[in-house]
Enzyme design. Structure first.
Site, mmCIF file in Angstrom:
data_model
loop_
_atom_site.group_PDB
_atom_site.id
_atom_site.type_symbol
_atom_site.label_atom_id
_atom_site.label_comp_id
_atom_site.label_asym_id
_atom_site.label_seq_id
_atom_site.Cartn_x
_atom_site.Cartn_y
_atom_site.Cartn_z
ATOM 1 N N ARG A 1 -8.091 -11.112 -11.735
ATOM 2 C CA ARG A 1 -7.025 -12.114 -11.884
ATOM 3 C C ARG A 1 -7.506 -13.366 -12.621
ATOM 4 O O ARG A 1 -6.895 -14.418 -12.500
ATOM 5 C CB ARG A 1 -6.450 -12.526 -10.526
ATOM 6 C CG ARG A 1 -5.924 -11.402 -9.651
ATOM 7 C CD ARG A 1 -5.167 -12.000 -8.464
ATOM 8 N NE ARG A 1 -4.683 -10.996 -7.548
ATOM 9 C CZ ARG A 1 -5.255 -10.704 -6.380
ATOM 10 N NH1 ARG A 1 -6.349 -11.339 -6.006
ATOM 11 N NH2 ARG A 1 -4.747 -9.791 -5.588
ATOM 12 N N HIS B 1 -10.358 0.429 -9.758
ATOM 13 C CA HIS B 1 -9.848 1.462 -8.839
ATOM 14 C C HIS B 1 -8.396 1.790 -9.150
ATOM 15 O O HIS B 1 -8.028 2.971 -9.251
ATOM 16 C CB HIS B 1 -9.984 0.950 -7.400
ATOM 17 C CG HIS B 1 -9.181 1.736 -6.419
ATOM 18 N ND1 HIS B 1 -9.513 3.018 -6.038
ATOM 19 C CD2 HIS B 1 -8.038 1.418 -5.732
ATOM 20 C CE1 HIS B 1 -8.625 3.468 -5.161
ATOM 21 N NE2 HIS B 1 -7.721 2.522 -4.959
ATOM 22 N N PHE B 2 -7.547 0.771 -9.322
ATOM 23 C CA PHE B 2 -6.139 1.016 -9.636
ATOM 24 C C PHE B 2 -5.971 1.765 -10.953
ATOM 25 O O PHE B 2 -5.055 2.565 -11.120
ATOM 26 C CB PHE B 2 -5.362 -0.301 -9.696
ATOM 27 C CG PHE B 2 -5.037 -0.877 -8.351
ATOM 28 C CD1 PHE B 2 -4.616 -0.069 -7.307
ATOM 29 C CD2 PHE B 2 -5.132 -2.238 -8.117
ATOM 30 C CE1 PHE B 2 -4.309 -0.589 -6.063
ATOM 31 C CE2 PHE B 2 -4.826 -2.779 -6.876
ATOM 32 C CZ PHE B 2 -4.412 -1.950 -5.847
ATOM 33 N N HIS C 1 0.821 -1.207 0.000
ATOM 34 C CA HIS C 1 0.000 0.000 0.000
ATOM 35 C C HIS C 1 0.854 1.254 0.000
ATOM 36 O O HIS C 1 0.506 2.252 -0.654
ATOM 37 C CB HIS C 1 -0.967 0.038 1.188
ATOM 38 C CG HIS C 1 -2.028 1.078 0.995
ATOM 39 N ND1 HIS C 1 -3.157 0.863 0.239
ATOM 40 C CD2 HIS C 1 -2.108 2.367 1.395
ATOM 41 C CE1 HIS C 1 -3.890 1.958 0.191
ATOM 42 N NE2 HIS C 1 -3.277 2.890 0.893
#
Length: 564
Positions: free
Chosen positions: A455, A389-390, A238
């Site tokens: 994934r 989100h990423f 993080h």
């Protein structure tokens, strides 16, 4: 005689000013080396990303010599680790040289040692992925196992970045010795804070790789403690987000005000925000492990609370930026609450691309609050929502700021010009990126709320009744991803043009001055020892008991793995 003396002094002053405004060519070569590798990663990683969304659409199959998880690993490692680390090291090298002065030969040599170590590590890790010996995804979670060369290669990338960061710190310390009692240059201060954050954070993944994954991969140990390895990864994982984000903040705080013709709203506020990121970015990793047994829920909750404290420096940054915009707008005659909006230089790619990134960070931050919330996380954990989100945070807010920076930094470093046509193409690339990412990321968020997994290569995962609906959103992702790939082609062409074919000339490295009347920076904000002690204390508080619990309750023994 007096006139001659004044002329000589004026010439000397002008020469010194020019030295301070332009990065030394030798320092520029080191910065460019890092930046060029970063953009090779953009092209290759972006190509892998396009293949991913096409496969997930259910309308495309990879050739026999590739598999989905191999491509996924290439995409994650190149864009999440290589692009970011190499660009940041290049940008920070230039920023420190620009604001603290030219590196000494020794400092520059140390920087080059770091670059070559990181590059050798990158080539080693890439070779393992391309030969399908390291298809372990960006997080390389055990029990997925890669060839030990992959882990060693990533370790060298990290160590190389440490060494180049050391060179930057040495130049910063030299400046402080030469200018005792003065407030340190803001860009250099920010670079050192980010390097310190990076060093402390990467200790976790270094311990995981060196003492768990490499011995396990080489067959020296039979098993590893998966929970311990994941905890060490997220101690780093993080904080990695803030290592990506803080250089974008450097541009927002220091470069953008100069580009729009304004001033830095408050140097003290900027330095306080960075020190808060330093102490709050690392001890929050357990909020990525909400669903994992073996960690006391109390500590998950404590780190959730610490995670929400990180919102404070982000809000400080938003306030500072929009205060800067409004101040400049008022100077140009803007009226009303949002009149300043019309006064911003929308046709300037140096401003437009980072501004799009700032806007994208608003929904990206909101999604981060969902991810870090103890209850709401249960809905989206391990779904493609997290991927969406990423792609709003690192792949839009950070990436577009990096791209907008590269388009003026590369010409500045190699003595060329950002031409009008190149500027227009840069704006087109930024707008294409925004359109493609809006389409793709929105589809990811919606599909995630419907339960679509991340994934996974399979749109029909588990034979769910929702599979048909998932596929429709996967097709939408493929459309957005294709637009993004077109943007990548434009960006790649621009980097080649600006690096090797643009007209010779001088391009500005914009560094804004602090607004008149801003308060003097308190001495406490320049005290790295004080903030370092606070950071270490918070980390010890947040991680000591959880890690002791994991080791004591490990089925593999007190050191976390069992020897043959």
């Amino acid at each position: 005689m007096t006139t001659t003396k004044e002329t000589v002094q004026s010439t000397a002053t002008s020469s010194l000013k020019k030295q301070l405004e332009f990065v030394d060519k030798k320092d520029g070569k080191l910065a460019l080396a890092y930046i060029y590798v970063a953009f090779i990663a953009v092209f290759l990683g972006g190509t892998a990303g396009l293949l991913q969304v096409l496969v997930r659409s259910g309308k495309f199959e990879l050739p026999s010599f590739l598999n989905y998880y191999q491509v996924l690993t290439v995409h994650g490692v190149l864009l999440g680790l290589v692009l970011t680390t190499f660009f940041i090291m290049g940008f920070q090298t230039a920023a420190v040289s620009r604001t603290s002065g030219t590196f000494t030969n020794k400092q520059r040599t140390i920087g080059w040692v770091g670059f070559w170590l990181a590059t050798i590590g990158l080539v080693a890790a890439a070779a393992m992925v391309l030969t399908n010996q390291a298809s372990v995804l960006y997080t390389f979670y055990a029990p997925l196992k890669a060839h030990w060369v992959f882990y060693l290669g990533l370790a060298l990338v990290v160590v190389g970045s440490w060494i180049t960061g050391l060179a930057q710190a040495m130049r910063f310390v030299q400046w402080r010795k030469e200018h005792k009692g003065q407030s340190t240059p803001l860009l250099s201060f920010m670079a050192v804070v980010n390097n310190l954050l990076w060093f402390i954070a990467t200790l976790g993944v270094a311990i995981e790789v060196l003492f768990q994954l490499i011995p396990w991969s080489m067959g020296l140990v039979e098993r590893v403690d998966v929970l311990l390895s994941r905890t060490l990864f997220w101690y780093f994982g993080h904080a990695l987000v803030y290592f990506w984000l803080l250089p974008a903040y450097m541009v927002w705080y220091v470069v953008i005000p100069k580009v729009i013709g304004g001033k830095i709203f408050s140097e003290s506020l900027a330095k306080l925000a960075f020190m808060l990121f330093l102490i709050l970015s690392v001890p929050v990793g357990l909020h990525h492990q909400f669903t994992e047994p073996g960690i006391d829920p109390l500590w998950k909750f404590i780190q959730t609370v610490l995670t929400f404290f990180v919102v404070v420096p982000s809000l400080m940054t938003a306030f500072s930026m929009f205060a800067t915009f409004e101040m400049r707008g008022r100077e140009l005659g803007a009226k009303g609450v949002f009149g300043w909006f019309k006064k911003l230089p929308w046709s300037d790619s140096r401003f437009l691309l980072p501004f799009i990134g700032m806007v994208a960070f608003i929904p990206g931050g909101a999604g981060g609050i969902v991810n870090a919330s103890y209850q709401m996380n249960e809905l989206v954990h391990n779904t493609i929502w997290v991927t969406g989100h990423f792609h709003l945070t690192v792949a839009t807010a950070v990436a577009l700021t990096f791209f907008g920076t590269a388009f003026w930094l590369i010409p500045h470093l190699n003595g060329r010009k950002l031409t009008k046509r190149a500027n227009s193409m840069a704006n087109c690339a930024g707008i294409l990126w925004a359109i493609g990412m809006t389409i793709m990321s929105s589809a990811m968020h919606i599909a995630g709320l419907l339960g679509a997994p991340r994934r996974s290569a399979y749109s029909e995962y588990g034979g769910s009744e929702q599979a048909a609906e998932w596929i429709s959103y996967q097709i939408t992702q493929a459309i957005g991803g294709s637009i993004l790939f077109i943007a990548i082609l434009v960006i790649t062409g621009l980097i080649i043009y600006l690096g090797f074919f643009a007209p010779k000339g001088e391009e500005e490295f914009p560094v804004a001055e602090v607004a008149p009347g801003a308060e003097k920076v308190p001495a406490a904000l320049e005290n790295f020892k004080l903030w370092g002690i606070i950071m270490i204390a918070v980390i010890i508080f947040a991680y000591t008991i959880p890690i002791i619990d994991i080791i004591q309750n490990s089925p593999l023994g007190s050191i976390g793995y069992k020897l043959w």
